[in-house]
Motif scaffolding. Structure first.
Motif, PDB file in Angstrom:
ATOM      1  N   LYS A  32       0.941  -1.196  -0.081  1.00 33.92           N
ATOM      2  CA  LYS A  32       0.056  -0.015  -0.059  1.00 33.92           C
ATOM      3  C   LYS A  32       0.909   1.158   0.067  1.00 33.92           C
ATOM      4  CE  LYS A  32      -2.819  -2.158   2.987  1.00 33.92           C
ATOM      5  NZ  LYS A  32      -3.424  -2.283   4.557  1.00 33.92           N
ATOM      6  N   GLY A  33       2.169   1.153   0.121  1.00 31.84           N
ATOM      7  CA  GLY A  33       3.054   2.324   0.060  1.00 31.84           C
ATOM      8  C   GLY A  33       2.522   3.478   1.156  1.00 31.84           C
ATOM      9  N   GLY A  34       2.326   4.670   0.895  1.00 34.02           N
ATOM     10  CA  GLY A  34       2.158   5.719   1.876  1.00 34.02           C
ATOM     11  C   GLY A  34       0.602   5.458   2.475  1.00 34.02           C
ATOM     12  N   ASN A  35       0.075   4.623   2.033  1.00 31.47           N
ATOM     13  CA  ASN A  35      -1.474   4.318   2.758  1.00 31.47           C
ATOM     14  C   ASN A  35      -1.133   3.261   3.661  1.00 31.47           C
ATOM     15  OD1 ASN A  35      -2.711   6.165   1.142  1.00 31.47           O
ATOM     16  ND2 ASN A  35      -3.177   4.622  -0.331  1.00 31.47           N
ATOM     17  N   THR A  36      -0.225   2.788   3.989  1.00 29.70           N
ATOM     18  CA  THR A  36       0.095   1.766   5.111  1.00 29.70           C
ATOM     19  C   THR A  36       0.026   2.145   6.393  1.00 29.70           C
ATOM     20  OG1 THR A  36       1.641   0.345   3.610  1.00 29.70           O
ATOM     21  CG2 THR A  36       1.788  -0.021   5.934  1.00 29.70           C
ATOM     22  N   PHE A  41       3.015  -1.241   9.452  1.00 29.36           N
ATOM     23  CA  PHE A  41       4.282  -0.866   9.174  1.00 29.36           C
ATOM     24  C   PHE A  41       5.141  -1.380  10.218  1.00 29.36           C
ATOM     25  CE2 PHE A  41       8.097   1.929   9.312  1.00 29.36           C
ATOM     26  CZ  PHE A  41       8.569   1.431   7.960  1.00 29.36           C
ATOM     27  N   THR A  42       4.937  -1.378  11.478  1.00 27.71           N
ATOM     28  CA  THR A  42       5.661  -1.628  12.590  1.00 27.71           C
ATOM     29  C   THR A  42       5.837  -3.270  12.792  1.00 27.71           C
ATOM     30  OG1 THR A  42       3.993  -1.371  14.032  1.00 27.71           O
ATOM     31  CG2 THR A  42       5.388   0.456  14.033  1.00 27.71           C
ATOM     32  N   THR A  43       4.971  -3.923  12.083  1.00 27.96           N
ATOM     33  CA  THR A  43       5.002  -5.385  12.223  1.00 27.96           C
ATOM     34  C   THR A  43       5.656  -5.938  11.095  1.00 27.96           C
ATOM     35  OG1 THR A  43       2.968  -5.670  11.300  1.00 27.96           O
ATOM     36  CG2 THR A  43       2.843  -5.325  13.488  1.00 27.96           C
ATOM     37  N   GLN A  44       5.879  -5.342   9.966  1.00 24.14           N
ATOM     38  CA  GLN A  44       6.631  -5.872   8.905  1.00 24.14           C
ATOM     39  C   GLN A  44       7.907  -6.045   8.998  1.00 24.14           C
ATOM     40  OE1 GLN A  44       6.113  -2.548   5.854  1.00 24.14           O
ATOM     41  NE2 GLN A  44       3.990  -3.159   5.235  1.00 24.14           N
ATOM     42  N   ASP A  45       8.638  -7.055   8.291  1.00 21.37           N
ATOM     43  CA  ASP A  45      10.045  -7.658   8.243  1.00 21.37           C
ATOM     44  C   ASP A  45      10.874  -6.313   7.626  1.00 21.37           C
ATOM     45  OD1 ASP A  45      10.576  -8.439   5.372  1.00 21.37           O
ATOM     46  OD2 ASP A  45       9.044  -9.866   5.899  1.00 21.37           O
ATOM     47  N   GLU A  46      12.035  -6.277   7.769  1.00 26.03           N
ATOM     48  CA  GLU A  46      12.969  -5.256   7.399  1.00 26.03           C
ATOM     49  C   GLU A  46      12.803  -5.020   5.826  1.00 26.03           C
ATOM     50  OE1 GLU A  46      17.719  -4.407   6.960  1.00 26.03           O
ATOM     51  OE2 GLU A  46      16.992  -5.214   8.725  1.00 26.03           O
ATOM     52  N   ASN A  47      12.791  -6.082   5.009  1.00 19.27           N
ATOM     53  CA  ASN A  47      12.561  -6.200   3.443  1.00 19.27           C
ATOM     54  C   ASN A  47      11.401  -5.605   2.929  1.00 19.27           C
ATOM     55  OD1 ASN A  47      13.602  -6.904   0.804  1.00 19.27           O
ATOM     56  ND2 ASN A  47      12.100  -8.421   0.898  1.00 19.27           N
ATOM     57  N   THR A  48      10.033  -5.902   3.775  1.00 18.55           N
ATOM     58  CA  THR A  48       8.841  -5.670   3.543  1.00 18.55           C
ATOM     59  C   THR A  48       8.767  -3.942   3.855  1.00 18.55           C
ATOM     60  OG1 THR A  48       8.044  -7.399   3.836  1.00 18.55           O
ATOM     61  CG2 THR A  48       6.474  -5.724   3.936  1.00 18.55           C
ATOM     62  N   GLN A  49       9.501  -3.529   5.007  1.00 18.87           N
ATOM     63  CA  GLN A  49       9.430  -1.946   5.231  1.00 18.87           C
ATOM     64  C   GLN A  49      10.226  -1.242   4.021  1.00 18.87           C
ATOM     65  OE1 GLN A  49      11.317  -1.473   8.938  1.00 18.87           O
ATOM     66  NE2 GLN A  49       8.881  -1.510  10.089  1.00 18.87           N
ATOM     67  N   CYS A  83       5.496   6.386  13.919  1.00 13.68           N
ATOM     68  CA  CYS A  83       4.509   5.428  14.343  1.00 13.68           C
ATOM     69  C   CYS A  83       4.669   5.014  15.939  1.00 13.68           C
ATOM     70  CB  CYS A  83       4.887   4.184  13.411  1.00 13.68           C
ATOM     71  SG  CYS A  83       4.367   4.434  11.567  1.00 13.68           S
ATOM     72  N   ARG A  84       5.621   4.987  16.338  1.00 14.00           N
ATOM     73  CA  ARG A  84       5.957   4.662  17.769  1.00 14.00           C
ATOM     74  C   ARG A  84       5.320   5.676  18.486  1.00 14.00           C
ATOM     75  NH1 ARG A  84       8.291  -0.262  17.880  1.00 14.00           N
ATOM     76  NH2 ARG A  84       9.556  -0.837  16.121  1.00 14.00           N
ATOM     77  N   ALA A  85       5.499   7.025  18.285  1.00 11.73           N
ATOM     78  CA  ALA A  85       4.854   7.960  18.990  1.00 11.73           C
ATOM     79  C   ALA A  85       3.491   8.416  18.954  1.00 11.73           C
ATOM     80  CB  ALA A  85       5.674   9.464  18.630  1.00 11.73           C
ATOM     81  N   GLN A  86       2.757   7.608  17.613  1.00 13.10           N
ATOM     82  CA  GLN A  86       1.441   7.910  17.434  1.00 13.10           C
ATOM     83  C   GLN A  86       0.531   7.207  18.349  1.00 13.10           C
ATOM     84  OE1 GLN A  86      -0.588   9.673  15.271  1.00 13.10           O
ATOM     85  NE2 GLN A  86       1.251  10.619  14.689  1.00 13.10           N
ATOM     86  N   ALA A  87      -0.640   7.917  18.945  1.00  8.72           N
ATOM     87  CA  ALA A  87      -1.735   7.384  19.693  1.00  8.72           C
ATOM     88  C   ALA A  87      -2.598   6.370  19.079  1.00  8.72           C
ATOM     89  CB  ALA A  87      -2.338   8.395  20.378  1.00  8.72           C
ATOM     90  N   ASN A  88      -2.771   6.718  17.529  1.00  5.54           N
ATOM     91  CA  ASN A  88      -3.601   6.086  16.492  1.00  5.54           C
ATOM     92  C   ASN A  88      -2.801   5.312  15.795  1.00  5.54           C
ATOM     93  OD1 ASN A  88      -5.406   5.338  14.675  1.00  5.54           O
ATOM     94  ND2 ASN A  88      -5.966   7.528  14.187  1.00  5.54           N
ATOM     95  N   PRO A  89      -2.796   3.964  15.834  1.00  8.02           N
ATOM     96  CA  PRO A  89      -2.361   2.817  15.187  1.00  8.02           C
ATOM     97  C   PRO A  89      -2.593   2.890  13.602  1.00  8.02           C
ATOM     98  CG  PRO A  89      -3.948   1.781  16.618  1.00  8.02           C
ATOM     99  CD  PRO A  89      -3.577   3.254  16.910  1.00  8.02           C
ATOM    100  N   ASP A  90      -3.804   3.507  13.209  1.00 11.96           N
ATOM    101  CA  ASP A  90      -4.355   3.496  11.958  1.00 11.96           C
ATOM    102  C   ASP A  90      -3.840   4.886  11.292  1.00 11.96           C
ATOM    103  OD1 ASP A  90      -5.939   1.459  12.245  1.00 11.96           O
ATOM    104  OD2 ASP A  90      -7.677   2.590  13.224  1.00 11.96           O
ATOM    105  N   THR A  91      -2.880   5.703  11.846  1.00 10.95           N
ATOM    106  CA  THR A  91      -2.481   6.763  10.878  1.00 10.95           C
ATOM    107  C   THR A  91      -1.296   6.043   9.688  1.00 10.95           C
ATOM    108  OG1 THR A  91      -2.226   7.956  12.983  1.00 10.95           O
ATOM    109  CG2 THR A  91      -0.682   8.850  11.078  1.00 10.95           C
TER     110      THR A  91
END
Length: 106
Positions: A32-36, A41-49, A83-91
């Motif tokens: 999804k690129g930027g829509n991820t 994103f935080t659960t993706q492996d390094e290659n997928t990130q 992403c780690r600082a976000q309160a909303n995981p859907d950002t």
């Protein structure tokens, strides 16, 4: 080993290689690129990130036709921090502030 058995092994190895390549291409296409969202994103492996961020940079920021490794690494760090600082995981990751990393601040 007989000739037929060796030929079967070679064919099996070639098929495996083709299937692995197809899996990587499928990751590129379905990404999804930027829509991820950050939660994904935080659960993706390094290659997928890397695939996600490269696609985001190519589509959304128009940095270059192909962002270099330093741009991708810096963007991953900024996105991960956001992403780690976000309160909303859907950002979506496109909301990471990449100014100064990819585009000079004015």
């Amino acid at each position: 080993m007989n000739r037929r058995y060796r030929l079967s092994l070679v064919v099996a190895a070639l098929c495996s290689t083709v299937l692995l390549g197809a899996c990587e291409q499928a990751k590129e296409i379905t990404n999804k690129g930027g829509n991820t969202p950050c939660s994904e994103f935080t659960t993706q492996d390094e290659n997928t990130q890397r695939i996600t961020v490269r696609k985001y940079l190519e589509q959304d920021t128009k940095v270059t036709p192909t962002p270099d490794a330093n741009q991708v690494d810096a963007s991953i760090a900024a996105i991960d921090l956001m992403c780690r600082a976000q309160a909303n995981p859907d950002t979506p990751i496109r909301e990471a502030d990449l100014t100064g990393i990819l585009v000079p601040k004015k």
